[in-house]
Design a protein around this motif. Sequence first.
Motif, PDB file in Angstrom:
ATOM      1  N   ALA A 166       0.929  -1.261   0.035  1.00  0.00           N
ATOM      2  CA  ALA A 166       0.093   0.025  -0.008  1.00  0.00           C
ATOM      3  C   ALA A 166       1.011   1.235  -0.062  1.00  0.00           C
ATOM      4  CB  ALA A 166      -0.845  -0.021   1.244  1.00  0.00           C
ATOM      5  N   ALA A 167       1.822   1.282   0.784  1.00  0.00           N
ATOM      6  CA  ALA A 167       2.553   2.650   1.055  1.00  0.00           C
ATOM      7  C   ALA A 167       3.599   2.547  -0.347  1.00  0.00           C
ATOM      8  CB  ALA A 167       3.750   2.202   1.955  1.00  0.00           C
ATOM      9  N   GLN A 168       3.931   1.567  -1.144  1.00  0.00           N
ATOM     10  CA  GLN A 168       4.721   1.761  -2.037  1.00  0.00           C
ATOM     11  C   GLN A 168       4.002   1.944  -3.249  1.00  0.00           C
ATOM     12  OE1 GLN A 168       7.416  -1.752  -3.336  1.00  0.00           O
ATOM     13  NE2 GLN A 168       7.559  -1.004  -5.340  1.00  0.00           N
ATOM     14  N   VAL A 169       2.799   1.600  -3.402  1.00  0.00           N
ATOM     15  CA  VAL A 169       1.924   2.063  -4.466  1.00  0.00           C
ATOM     16  C   VAL A 169       1.365   3.672  -4.622  1.00  0.00           C
ATOM     17  CG1 VAL A 169      -0.334   1.552  -5.364  1.00  0.00           C
ATOM     18  CG2 VAL A 169       0.997  -0.495  -5.168  1.00  0.00           C
ATOM     19  N   LYS A 170       1.255   3.524  -3.093  1.00  0.00           N
ATOM     20  CA  LYS A 170       0.839   5.292  -3.018  1.00  0.00           C
ATOM     21  C   LYS A 170       1.946   6.100  -3.255  1.00  0.00           C
ATOM     22  CE  LYS A 170       0.254   8.542   0.855  1.00  0.00           C
ATOM     23  NZ  LYS A 170       1.185   9.284   0.395  1.00  0.00           N
ATOM     24  N   HIS A 171       3.169   5.845  -3.160  1.00  0.00           N
ATOM     25  CA  HIS A 171       4.194   6.781  -3.439  1.00  0.00           C
ATOM     26  C   HIS A 171       4.266   6.743  -5.099  1.00  0.00           C
ATOM     27  CE1 HIS A 171       8.394   8.303  -4.227  1.00  0.00           C
ATOM     28  NE2 HIS A 171       7.938   8.999  -3.311  1.00  0.00           N
ATOM     29  N   CYS A 172       4.201   5.503  -5.683  1.00  0.00           N
ATOM     30  CA  CYS A 172       4.193   5.474  -7.157  1.00  0.00           C
ATOM     31  C   CYS A 172       3.140   6.017  -7.707  1.00  0.00           C
ATOM     32  CB  CYS A 172       4.293   3.767  -7.577  1.00  0.00           C
ATOM     33  SG  CYS A 172       4.924   3.662  -9.224  1.00  0.00           S
ATOM     34  N   MET A 173       2.105   6.102  -7.155  1.00  0.00           N
ATOM     35  CA  MET A 173       0.949   6.802  -7.731  1.00  0.00           C
ATOM     36  C   MET A 173       1.102   8.216  -7.718  1.00  0.00           C
ATOM     37  SD  MET A 173      -2.516   4.723  -6.788  1.00  0.00           S
ATOM     38  CE  MET A 173      -3.813   5.628  -7.142  1.00  0.00           C
ATOM     39  N   ASP A 174       1.815   8.735  -6.680  1.00  0.00           N
ATOM     40  CA  ASP A 174       1.916  10.011  -6.535  1.00  0.00           C
ATOM     41  C   ASP A 174       2.877  10.430  -7.500  1.00  0.00           C
ATOM     42  OD1 ASP A 174       0.316  10.538  -4.149  1.00  0.00           O
ATOM     43  OD2 ASP A 174       1.965  10.013  -2.538  1.00  0.00           O
ATOM     44  N   VAL A 175       3.693   9.994  -7.825  1.00  0.00           N
ATOM     45  CA  VAL A 175       4.841  10.124  -8.818  1.00  0.00           C
ATOM     46  C   VAL A 175       4.368   9.928 -10.154  1.00  0.00           C
ATOM     47  CG1 VAL A 175       7.015   9.308  -9.615  1.00  0.00           C
ATOM     48  CG2 VAL A 175       7.009   9.395  -7.376  1.00  0.00           C
ATOM     49  N   THR A 176       3.587   9.184 -10.477  1.00  0.00           N
ATOM     50  CA  THR A 176       2.994   9.156 -11.646  1.00  0.00           C
ATOM     51  C   THR A 176       2.085  10.305 -11.995  1.00  0.00           C
ATOM     52  OG1 THR A 176       3.200   6.782 -11.679  1.00  0.00           O
ATOM     53  CG2 THR A 176       1.450   7.716 -13.161  1.00  0.00           C
ATOM     54  N   HIS A 177       1.336  10.894 -10.885  1.00  0.00           N
ATOM     55  CA  HIS A 177       0.495  11.769 -10.998  1.00  0.00           C
ATOM     56  C   HIS A 177       1.294  13.092 -11.367  1.00  0.00           C
ATOM     57  CE1 HIS A 177      -2.924  14.424 -10.258  1.00  0.00           C
ATOM     58  NE2 HIS A 177      -2.814  14.794  -9.198  1.00  0.00           N
ATOM     59  N   ARG A 178       2.203  13.312 -10.388  1.00  0.00           N
ATOM     60  CA  ARG A 178       3.195  14.378 -10.570  1.00  0.00           C
ATOM     61  C   ARG A 178       3.726  14.530 -12.016  1.00  0.00           C
ATOM     62  NH1 ARG A 178       9.093  15.946  -9.005  1.00  0.00           N
ATOM     63  NH2 ARG A 178       9.168  13.946  -7.606  1.00  0.00           N
ATOM     64  N   LEU A 179       3.903  13.401 -12.587  1.00  0.00           N
ATOM     65  CA  LEU A 179       4.485  13.645 -13.949  1.00  0.00           C
ATOM     66  C   LEU A 179       3.499  13.342 -15.111  1.00  0.00           C
ATOM     67  CD1 LEU A 179       7.557  10.825 -13.548  1.00  0.00           C
ATOM     68  CD2 LEU A 179       7.743  13.541 -13.420  1.00  0.00           C
ATOM     69  N   LYS A 180       2.195  13.719 -14.566  1.00  0.00           N
ATOM     70  CA  LYS A 180       1.031  13.696 -15.654  1.00  0.00           C
ATOM     71  C   LYS A 180       0.916  12.774 -16.318  1.00  0.00           C
ATOM     72  CE  LYS A 180       1.156  18.841 -16.039  1.00  0.00           C
ATOM     73  NZ  LYS A 180       2.328  19.029 -15.093  1.00  0.00           N
ATOM     74  N   GLY A 181       1.126  11.085 -15.733  1.00  0.00           N
ATOM     75  CA  GLY A 181       1.082   9.992 -16.336  1.00  0.00           C
ATOM     76  C   GLY A 181      -0.471   9.941 -17.182  1.00  0.00           C
ATOM     77  N   ALA A 182      -0.621   9.253 -17.960  1.00  0.00           N
ATOM     78  CA  ALA A 182      -1.961   9.032 -18.664  1.00  0.00           C
ATOM     79  C   ALA A 182      -2.591   7.828 -18.050  1.00  0.00           C
ATOM     80  CB  ALA A 182      -1.859   8.860 -20.342  1.00  0.00           C
ATOM     81  N   ASN A 183      -1.755   7.040 -17.341  1.00  0.00           N
ATOM     82  CA  ASN A 183      -2.504   5.866 -16.961  1.00  0.00           C
ATOM     83  C   ASN A 183      -1.464   5.508 -15.493  1.00  0.00           C
ATOM     84  OD1 ASN A 183      -4.281   4.982 -19.289  1.00  0.00           O
ATOM     85  ND2 ASN A 183      -2.387   5.415 -19.910  1.00  0.00           N
ATOM     86  N   TYR A 184      -2.192   4.701 -14.911  1.00  0.00           N
ATOM     87  CA  TYR A 184      -1.519   3.738 -13.693  1.00  0.00           C
ATOM     88  C   TYR A 184      -1.856   2.232 -13.830  1.00  0.00           C
ATOM     89  CZ  TYR A 184       0.943   2.381  -9.450  1.00  0.00           C
ATOM     90  OH  TYR A 184       1.786   1.763  -8.628  1.00  0.00           O
ATOM     91  N   VAL A 185      -0.540   1.423 -13.898  1.00  0.00           N
ATOM     92  CA  VAL A 185      -0.611   0.017 -14.245  1.00  0.00           C
ATOM     93  C   VAL A 185      -0.444  -0.728 -12.968  1.00  0.00           C
ATOM     94  CG1 VAL A 185       0.272  -1.918 -15.700  1.00  0.00           C
ATOM     95  CG2 VAL A 185      -0.647   0.327 -16.727  1.00  0.00           C
ATOM     96  N   LEU A 186      -1.448  -1.594 -13.021  1.00  0.00           N
ATOM     97  CA  LEU A 186      -0.864  -2.906 -11.711  1.00  0.00           C
ATOM     98  C   LEU A 186      -0.666  -4.117 -12.598  1.00  0.00           C
ATOM     99  CD1 LEU A 186      -3.593  -1.164 -10.064  1.00  0.00           C
ATOM    100  CD2 LEU A 186      -1.803  -2.014  -8.477  1.00  0.00           C
ATOM    101  N   TRP A 187       0.355  -4.751 -12.579  1.00  0.00           N
ATOM    102  CA  TRP A 187       0.592  -6.140 -13.154  1.00  0.00           C
ATOM    103  C   TRP A 187       0.878  -7.161 -12.005  1.00  0.00           C
ATOM    104  CZ3 TRP A 187       5.480  -8.852 -13.443  1.00  0.00           C
ATOM    105  CH2 TRP A 187       5.335 -10.199 -13.958  1.00  0.00           C
TER     106      TRP A 187
END
Length: 436
Positions: A166-187
């Motif tokens: 949960a903590a790792q994904v939260k941070h990765c989503m924050d970074v993706t959001h900051r970089l204006k990512g068009a999507n966020y993936v979970l494999w």
Amino acid sequence: MTDFFAGIDRVEYKGPDSDDPLAFRFYDAKREIMGKTMEDHLRFAVAYWHSFAWPGGDPFGGQTFERPWFHGDPMEAAKLKADVAFEMFSILNAPFFTFHDRDIAPEGDTLQESNDNVSAIADIFERKIEETGTRLLWGTANMFTNRRFMAGASTNPDPEVFAWCAAQVKHCMDVTHRLKGANYVLWGGREGYETLLNTDMGRELDQMGRFLSMVVDYKHKIGFEGAILIEPKPQEPSKHQYDYDVATVFGFLQRFGLEKEVKVNIETGHSVLAGHTFEHEIETANALGIFGSLDANRNDYQSGWDTDQFPNNVPETAVAMYYILKGGGFTTGGFNFDSKLRRQSLDPVDLIAGHIGGMDVIARGLIAAAAMIEDGGWADFVKQRYAGWDKPENQAMLADGADLETIAARVHSEGLDPQPVSGQQERLENWINRFV
Ligand code: XUL
Ligand code: CO
């Protein structure tokens, strides 16, 4: 500028007759097809992990690639890697890239240290995105390499691993959001199991459902406008993976009320491993309303594992492309090259050649698929095949209130006697061959 790609110029479109090995022969970014440029149709992305992080190992041997960022101080190496990556995006004129958190920055001794490393490289990305115009198609958290994930990520029997994820994904989503990512993936590479003997499957599925619901909640909370995407794969590294294929993912999403919130990132090779074709998975996602994005590659048809080769089959790609166009094409998604070199392809120029080949094959598929759609013969055939359903008396059988008794009475009163008609598969295959 680094000297990694020294002597390699920006790849230009030179047309089908060019014999320049480092030119596009079909991918002409600004060419309009069905009212949209090729660039906007295809939305190509370079994957950080295969091109810059993977050392060329296989189960019997380690590193074959020599990259300057494989040595030295890990953060300095990560910065060099970022420089080279953005040089490659610009050589290829690739509009997007994708990454796992662990591809871009070294793992620290604590999660905080790892997060800080990712954030520091994200600062560099932010500047480079601004300068070059290359955008982030998606980010994702690597929750499968470190041994802490060996028994699963959100599906782990140990609740501390769930919390860590949960903590790792939260941070990765924050970074993706900051970089204006068009999507966020979970494999979910480790979201599955090796043996049922030590596994409580029902519990693991509940954990995964809760986890995904929290990811969706967090997306809304931070105002991330991209799509959340699940990437199906039937096995490898787990013997049985819960996100087996598109239909399985849909059932899972529905069970947790997430089918309007989450879409799929479909990978060519994973479709093959699941015993499907790529177009089967694309059309399933279209039919269920969860088509999101694509991981472009090809799988060796003789192997039982994921070979992640660059696409090189135009007829197959053209058929897949037909279903992509038929479904309306990408919105937030794109074609991410989840493709890697063969381990003997040592030279930097091999990286460029692999991507040129993949981009050209997909572009050629697009040109062929657009021609098929413009011709209309295939769609007309399928429409004709179902034309009986347009009649009001037949529509009535599907309407609310229809029941078996009424239909049975009609069969008997009208003396219905259905007559088989040809499915014309060979004629359709011949028709498609005119375009590829
Ligand atoms: C693994 C795979 C991953 C995902 C992202 O088979 O495809 O690289 O695309 O985690
Ligand atoms: Co993938």
